[in-house]
Design an enzyme around this catalytic site. Structure first.
Site, mmCIF file in Angstrom:
data_model
loop_
_atom_site.group_PDB
_atom_site.id
_atom_site.type_symbol
_atom_site.label_atom_id
_atom_site.label_comp_id
_atom_site.label_asym_id
_atom_site.label_seq_id
_atom_site.Cartn_x
_atom_site.Cartn_y
_atom_site.Cartn_z
ATOM 1 N N HIS A 263 0.835 -1.214 0.000
ATOM 2 C CA HIS A 263 0.000 0.000 0.000
ATOM 3 C C HIS A 263 0.867 1.261 0.000
ATOM 4 C CE1 HIS A 263 -3.741 2.246 1.147
ATOM 5 N NE2 HIS A 263 -2.860 3.050 1.703
ATOM 6 N N GLU A 264 1.816 1.310 0.918
ATOM 7 C CA GLU A 264 2.657 2.516 1.010
ATOM 8 C C GLU A 264 3.570 2.639 -0.210
ATOM 9 O OE1 GLU A 264 1.733 4.576 3.090
ATOM 10 O OE2 GLU A 264 0.615 3.302 4.479
ATOM 11 N N HIS A 267 1.699 4.552 -2.789
ATOM 12 C CA HIS A 267 1.824 6.005 -2.542
ATOM 13 C C HIS A 267 3.199 6.509 -2.982
ATOM 14 C CE1 HIS A 267 -1.903 6.852 -0.440
ATOM 15 N NE2 HIS A 267 -1.679 5.971 0.520
ATOM 16 N N GLU A 293 -4.716 8.069 -2.914
ATOM 17 C CA GLU A 293 -5.196 6.792 -2.371
ATOM 18 C C GLU A 293 -5.410 5.784 -3.498
ATOM 19 O OE1 GLU A 293 -5.120 6.356 0.750
ATOM 20 O OE2 GLU A 293 -6.258 4.524 1.116
#
Lengths: 502, 502
Positions: A263-264, A267, A293
């Site tokens: 997830h990170e 980003h 997001e």
């Protein structure tokens, strides 16, 4: 020196200061010894005041007026002036005493929230949160007057420039009509399949870390311009050309840290892929929180919870942990079984633990409640009752106390009113972008199955990352996918993954 | 608000900014990915300009004049004003164009130095170093005029407030007359003893790190206000209440990292022990570089190269590495043998690798040369010849090339003229302070043998750390030891350790 050059220099300096703040914030969360907290707070407050003073420098207004009249500017320069005027209008809309009062109210409310949550004691938080709400409303009024927006939209625009409640209402009403029934269908489909085998921990932290680094490398993360570390709350932060992510490790379940890292990394790929020539200018910034997001969720939900991903990842996982804790005949480490576990649906009370299917219901609840509170339609003291009623309607479960209910998130106590909808806008945007990428580049999904993310990342670099804030969110999405955001692709994605499973 | 309060507030803000710079510098050296270097340089330059602007704020002059007339100030407040006036006089002595030209010349010279050293090519460095020397001299003249000091003393005072070449000449001439003969005596005594056995590596980095942490804890390092990390060049840095040290590990020789950790811990204890009430004020700063170096050398040389230390440390070392690589009958891990190896004398070309006996000769050479170059008595182009002649006189060896000679240190290329003498002033100060501590607290040495450093650290806290910059260096030393600095205790210490060994 042209007015444009002067303003670009000024924002370059502001960026250099913001980068310093970003690294110090990372340090506070990932490195700082606890005895340094008070000294660090002094440093951060000073740098933030300096950054605020630069952002509201009265010369900006003069430079803007002059630069907007300069004839030889290109599209990026014009968009840069548009972004600067927008943020300058917002920043200068707030009187200094409102900024100071908000800062004080938030500090007090955040501190009270920690013990109120612990004790499930909403009445203890009520007066402090009431004050934060009052000041948020006041800020929304002040910004809304300058921007020509409603109070809620003015708050939303801090996170989602160009976003509006009218648009979100339509999208979320569509989803809210779909999700409760769909969730039941998905649970029923899931119940018809056998429970997948589960490898047993403990899973050594260093082995988890090495696995995370391998997957980050496969996703295209540039380790020359970033790091992976540990913090209590995972985040992506840092500075230009120094995009650092963090995770936390649970020895009982390696998938939490791994999915958090993915997830990170999503980003971080956005931040690392911003246009180099405008890296330190407002037009080179990420477009907004829903697009941001979307980039994390494209990786976490679209790419790395696809069945294809587990063809690549399952052998890596088994190797990382030596196939430990497998059931009879090594059961639990096969791709199919690991994928089934990564796509389990289970309604629960806590948003951050929610799966892909139930997460939007948590967000829709918060969005509707915060809009009503800002409008004055829902008195704050009635929040717990309204929360529980909404949970019953949307998810079919009612939290036994406010710790598991309306006290679980820090967003409202910390003054983040208007932030929540960006999570689900991001999930929908992720689905729409990933679908477009798969159509444009047939090798996206096969590539993921081989651990080759370059077809996907190349498409994202081209259509999203390198575009910075050149276009509005709607324009960006229309150019990339052919139309503005709707809930259709997201719903189709959920149906395919959760109902059509073999 | 009194003028004193205004000036204290101002320097409190400057301290908050300096703390931010300190942590970012630590990050640059210990954490930053290499692709972030250019963005980081922008941030550091901006913050340094901001700090310089605060340090030369014209209001400081007015506040100082008013505050010095305020009648109700205590001794610490008066000393604070004295320190502020001193640094403000220095900072405002330099015209802005000289500061900018110096910064540019140093950047160019440092870069050229890296390849010139690599290639042992002094002529390639000469023109760039000439420019740095010219600007250093110009800065010394400007500061000297304001401070009433000679050019060299003005440069020295940046590192050693109150120091003077007259005083250093006397101390160093005394040592220079003693050391060459003493070194030969020490070598002869060493040659009469059998070669101590040596445990063989490789010594695992993590085991070295754990050993270092144990020794840091024994020395009294406060881990709530600091960290231990890795960097290419070990240092002590960070911020108020956040004093971070670094080391580097050599798998072939664990003692390098361990002694480095002990050295930096000595610096860190000083920083952690500064007066809490004046932590963010100039009067709360460390007194100067010679006292700072004395604190690292008290730990590294006086305490942790004492025979007593190895009674405590030898079992820890053997345990850390499982007694690996020992010779017959476990030889090499006994306290006596480890101590002998920690106190070997061996003249060499490189200062940073030098032992306690030969180190001062390296420093005296550099001090005499830089003083002559600043005075114009030694043309820079003759430096290599003068260097080699000095090495022959002081150490009896001549480097085969300038990489092992006058190109080895970064100090001159980076504009650190006047810094070198503080190393040996620090070594002498360490001997004199340690001797006084042992006389005042009979348990200092026995405590070290048990791993209990509290008697020593308590004495240092009382007489040095907690005093900040309340007194001049001479006053501080006189109050702590009964007299100003002389070479007597240092010489007696060397004779006891290197000639009288059993």
């Amino acid at each position: 020196m042209s007015a444009y050059s002067q303003i670009a220099d000024h924002f370059g300096r502001l960026s250099a200061l913001s980068n310093a703040i970003g690294i110090l914030q990372w340090d506070s969360d990932a490195m700082m010894p606890k005895g340094a907290a008070a000294s660090r707070a002094d440093s951060m407050a000073l740098l933030r005041v300096m950054a605020h003073e630069m952002a509201v420098d009265p010369r900006i207004g003069d430079w803007l007026g002059a630069a907007e009249g300069e004839g030889d500017l290109g599209a990026w320069e014009r968009a840069n002036l548009r972004e600067i005027r927008r943020s300058w209008t917002i920043q200068t809309a707030l009187p200094a005493d409102l900024v100071a009062a908000t800062s004080r109210a938030i500090s007090a409310c955040e501190m009270a929230w920690r013990s109120a949550r612990e004790n499930a004691d909403f009445p203890a938080l009520l007066p402090l949160m009431q004050e934060v709400l009052r000041l948020q409303r006041e800020a929304g009024v002040a910004k809304g007057e300058k921007l020509g927006l409603s109070v809620y939209d003015a708050l939303l625009n801090d996170y989602e420039p160009g976003g509006s409640a009218v648009q979100i209402d339509a999208l979320f009403d569509d989803l809210a009509a779909f999700l409760p029934g769909f969730t039941q269908e998905a649970l029923a489909a899931q119940a018809r399949r056998p429970e997948p085998a589960a490898p047993q921990g403990p899973f050594a932290v260093e082995a988890q870390r090495q696995l995370g680094l391998k997957v980050m490398a496969a996703l295209g993360y540039d380790f020359d311009r970033g790091r992976l570390d540990i913090s209590a709350h995972p985040f992506c932060g840092g500075a230009d050309n120094d995009v650092r992510i963090t995770t936390r490790y649970d020895e009982a379940d390696f998938s939490k840290a791994l999915m958090g890292v993915i997830h990170e990394t999503g980003h971080a790929l956005y931040e690392q892929g911003r246009p180099a020539a405008y890296m330190n200018q407002p037009v080179g910034s990420a477009r907004g929180m829903s697009v941001h997001e979307s980039q994390s969720l494209i990786m976490e939900m679209q790419a790395c919870r696809s069945r294809a991903f587990f063809d690549f990842a399952a052998p890596l996982m088994a190797e990382a942990f030596g196939g430990q804790g497998a059931g009879e005949q090594g059961l639990g480490w096969e791709a199919q079984s690991l994928w089934r576990r990564a796509t389990r649906v289970e309604p629960g009370f806590i948003r951050v633990d929610a799966d892909e299917v139930t997460y939007p219901s948590h967000v829709i609840l918060r969005y509707r409640l915060e809009k009503a509170m800002i409008a004055g339609d829902l008195p704050l003291k009635e929040l717990p009752l309204a929360w529980n009623a909404g949970m019953r309607d949307l998810l079919g479960i009612v939290p036994p106390n406010d710790r598991l209910g309306c006290l679980q998130d820090i967003h409202w106590p910390s003054g983040g009113w208007g932030y929540f909808p960006t999570y689900t806008l991001g999930a929908m945007t992720a689905a729409q972008l990933f679908d477009a990428a798969c159509r444009a580049e047939p090798d996206v999904l096969p590539g993921i199955g081989r651990g080759d993310f370059t077809p996907l990342v190349f498409w994202l670099r081209t259509h999203v990352h390198s575009q910075g804030s050149l276009y509005s969110t709607d324009e960006l999405l229309t150019r990339a996918t052919g139309r503005p955001l709707d809930a259709g692709v997201f719903k189709a994605h959920l149906a395919r993954r959760y109902l059509d499973q073999a």
